[in-house]
Design a protein around this motif. Structure first.
Motif, PDB file in Angstrom:
ATOM      1  N   PRO A   1      95.222  42.378  -7.157  1.00 27.09           N
ATOM      2  CA  PRO A   1      94.264  41.501  -6.480  1.00 27.09           C
ATOM      3  C   PRO A   1      93.358  42.249  -5.495  1.00 27.09           C
ATOM      4  O   PRO A   1      92.184  41.894  -5.341  1.00 27.09           O
ATOM      5  N   ALA A   2      93.883  43.278  -4.840  1.00 27.02           N
ATOM      6  CA  ALA A   2      93.072  44.024  -3.871  1.00 27.02           C
ATOM      7  C   ALA A   2      91.936  44.735  -4.598  1.00 27.02           C
ATOM      8  O   ALA A   2      90.782  44.718  -4.143  1.00 27.02           O
ATOM      9  N   GLN A   3      92.257  45.326  -5.737  1.00 28.18           N
ATOM     10  CA  GLN A   3      91.232  46.013  -6.531  1.00 28.18           C
ATOM     11  C   GLN A   3      90.216  45.024  -7.071  1.00 28.18           C
ATOM     12  O   GLN A   3      89.016  45.277  -7.073  1.00 28.18           O
ATOM     13  N   GLU A   4      90.710  43.837  -7.517  1.00 31.41           N
ATOM     14  CA  GLU A   4      89.806  42.828  -8.056  1.00 31.41           C
ATOM     15  C   GLU A   4      88.833  42.354  -6.974  1.00 31.41           C
ATOM     16  O   GLU A   4      87.645  42.158  -7.227  1.00 31.41           O
ATOM     17  N   ALA A   5      89.367  42.200  -5.734  1.00 31.09           N
ATOM     18  CA  ALA A   5      88.515  41.757  -4.623  1.00 31.09           C
ATOM     19  C   ALA A   5      87.415  42.788  -4.368  1.00 31.09           C
ATOM     20  O   ALA A   5      86.252  42.439  -4.143  1.00 31.09           O
ATOM     21  N   GLU A   6      87.800  44.062  -4.424  1.00 32.96           N
ATOM     22  CA  GLU A   6      86.848  45.145  -4.208  1.00 32.96           C
ATOM     23  C   GLU A   6      85.771  45.127  -5.301  1.00 32.96           C
ATOM     24  O   GLU A   6      84.576  45.235  -5.030  1.00 32.96           O
TER      25      GLU A   6
ATOM     26  N   GLN B   1      86.082  51.388 -13.485  1.00 35.12           N
ATOM     27  CA  GLN B   1      85.963  52.494 -12.525  1.00 35.12           C
ATOM     28  C   GLN B   1      86.781  52.225 -11.267  1.00 35.12           C
ATOM     29  O   GLN B   1      87.366  53.138 -10.694  1.00 35.12           O
ATOM     30  N   ILE B   2      86.817  50.947 -10.821  1.00 36.54           N
ATOM     31  CA  ILE B   2      87.654  50.596  -9.655  1.00 36.54           C
ATOM     32  C   ILE B   2      89.126  50.859  -9.987  1.00 36.54           C
ATOM     33  O   ILE B   2      89.862  51.462  -9.206  1.00 36.54           O
ATOM     34  N   ALA B   3      89.549  50.438 -11.181  1.00 37.17           N
ATOM     35  CA  ALA B   3      90.938  50.632 -11.591  1.00 37.17           C
ATOM     36  C   ALA B   3      91.275  52.117 -11.658  1.00 37.17           C
ATOM     37  O   ALA B   3      92.425  52.515 -11.435  1.00 37.17           O
ATOM     38  N   ALA B   4      90.277  52.939 -11.967  1.00 35.22           N
ATOM     39  CA  ALA B   4      90.513  54.384 -12.048  1.00 35.22           C
ATOM     40  C   ALA B   4      90.460  55.035 -10.663  1.00 35.22           C
ATOM     41  O   ALA B   4      90.527  56.252 -10.540  1.00 35.22           O
ATOM     42  N   GLY B   5      90.310  54.203  -9.618  1.00 34.83           N
ATOM     43  CA  GLY B   5      90.366  54.730  -8.258  1.00 34.83           C
ATOM     44  C   GLY B   5      89.024  55.130  -7.686  1.00 34.83           C
ATOM     45  O   GLY B   5      88.950  55.734  -6.619  1.00 34.83           O
ATOM     46  N   GLN B   6      87.955  54.765  -8.380  1.00 35.90           N
ATOM     47  CA  GLN B   6      86.608  55.120  -7.895  1.00 35.90           C
ATOM     48  C   GLN B   6      86.218  54.231  -6.709  1.00 35.90           C
ATOM     49  O   GLN B   6      86.557  53.052  -6.682  1.00 35.90           O
ATOM     50  N   LYS B   7      85.511  54.796  -5.727  1.00 37.76           N
ATOM     51  CA  LYS B   7      85.060  54.029  -4.558  1.00 37.76           C
ATOM     52  C   LYS B   7      83.847  53.166  -4.941  1.00 37.76           C
ATOM     53  O   LYS B   7      82.983  53.611  -5.696  1.00 37.76           O
ATOM     54  N   PRO B   8      83.749  51.931  -4.379  1.00 36.44           N
ATOM     55  CA  PRO B   8      82.622  51.044  -4.735  1.00 36.44           C
ATOM     56  C   PRO B   8      81.256  51.693  -4.548  1.00 36.44           C
ATOM     57  O   PRO B   8      80.372  51.531  -5.383  1.00 36.44           O
TER      58      PRO B   8
END
Lengths: 133, 176
Positions: A34-39, A75-82
């Motif tokens: 959920p934290a990644q989804e929010a981002e 890309q978020i799931a792969a740890g990339q910054k927004p």
């Protein structure tokens, strides 16, 4: 004849048909974290859809927006910054794709204009108030 | 009032805003989204064949020292049908054209090629538009001029019309 035309119209494929390819998995599916989804959602609201131009990719139903959402989530799931993902999009479509213009060039003017107008207003009002007092 | 010129400031501001509005109406707006990838190397990709009988397309296939065109099309796209004769003319002029089919089915691509002819050397299938996104492409049809070293040199947005053919030939020849 009129009936035939009507039937033809009903059978006509919409001109803006979007083809028949699959929709990318993460276009409409949330990330498990959920934290990644929010981002990802926050970023998606500030990226402009290439196809429907006025909408963000979070709001748009266009296929291009789906592809862009999937790219953001992956890309978020792969740890990339927004902000790095925003940079990735800008590298492909230019500043245009971002709803948050950079504070440089024409973007700087955009950010500073309200401030300048406010200062000018205060300066103009100052004289009036002084005379009234 | 000891500074009468101050009175002119509001008028100047309104005139400036009015001027902007007139400028906005008078100058036609460019609503196309241009790729920011011009001058850069093709992104790495490898796409499967879009239909039987024509090979798929990888970015490495376009790095053989020979400049060419890369056409982004789809069988469901109407302007793509309109530009088919001009792609054929470009092929006749000795220009190699590779293609990427967007959100398409093999049988639809096959039907499109049999109806409008096949000017393409290779056709990759980008069913999820992922490569289109990597290219900074915003729709179909689009045509890129790709240098022999795989550099993206030019992007033509929209269908190729008769008047664009000599320009594209020149751009490909200039890249030789």
């Amino acid at each position: 004849m009129r009936m035939l035309a009507l039937i033809c119209l009903m059978l006509a494929t919409p001109m803006f048909a979007q083809g028949s390819g699959p929709t990318p998995a993460f276009a409409n599916r949330q990330l498990p974290d959920p934290a990644q989804e929010a981002e990802a959602t926050k970023l998606m609201h500030s990226l402009r859809c290439i196809q429907c131009q006025g909408q963000s990719i979070a709001d748009s139903d266009a296929h291009m927006a789906g592809t862009m959402r999937a790219e953001v989530r992956q890309q978020i799931a792969a740890g990339q910054k927004p902000e790095a993902i925003r940079g990735w999009m800008i590298a492909r479509y230019g500043e245009w794709v971002s709803f948050e213009p950079d504070m440089k060039g024409a973007g700087l003017l955009l950010w500073l204009t309200p401030l300048l107008v406010l200062i000018a207003g205060i300066w103009l009002a100052r004289g009036l108030f002084r005379r009234g007092a | 009032m000891n500074r009468p010129w101050l009175l002119w400031i509001p008028l100047a501001v309104v005139a400036f805003i009015g001027g902007l509005a007139i400028y906005g109406l008078a100058v036609p707006k460019d609503e196309q989204v241009h790729s920011a990838m011009i001058g850069q190397k093709l992104p790495a990709f490898s796409l499967p064949a879009a239909t039987a009988g024509v090979e798929g397309l990888a970015s490495a296939d376009m790095v053989d020292g020979k400049p060419r065109l890369l056409n982004i099309f789809a069988s469901w796209c109407i302007p793509c049908k309109a530009e088919a004769p001009y792609l054929e003319a470009l092929k006749k002029a000795g220009i190699e054209i590779d293609a990427i089919a967007i959100r398409d089915r093999p049988e639809d691509v096959a039907a499109f090629l049999s109806e409008f002819g096949n000017p393409f050397r290779r056709i990759g299938s980008d069913s999820e538009m992922a490569v289109q996104l990597k290219l900074g492409s915003s729709g179909v049809p689009e045509t890129y001029v790709i240098g022999g070293d795989g550099t993206i040199l030019y992007q033509h947005i929209g269908d190729i019309r008769a008047e664009h053919v000599p320009m594209l030939i020149e751009k490909v020849n200039a890249a030789k």
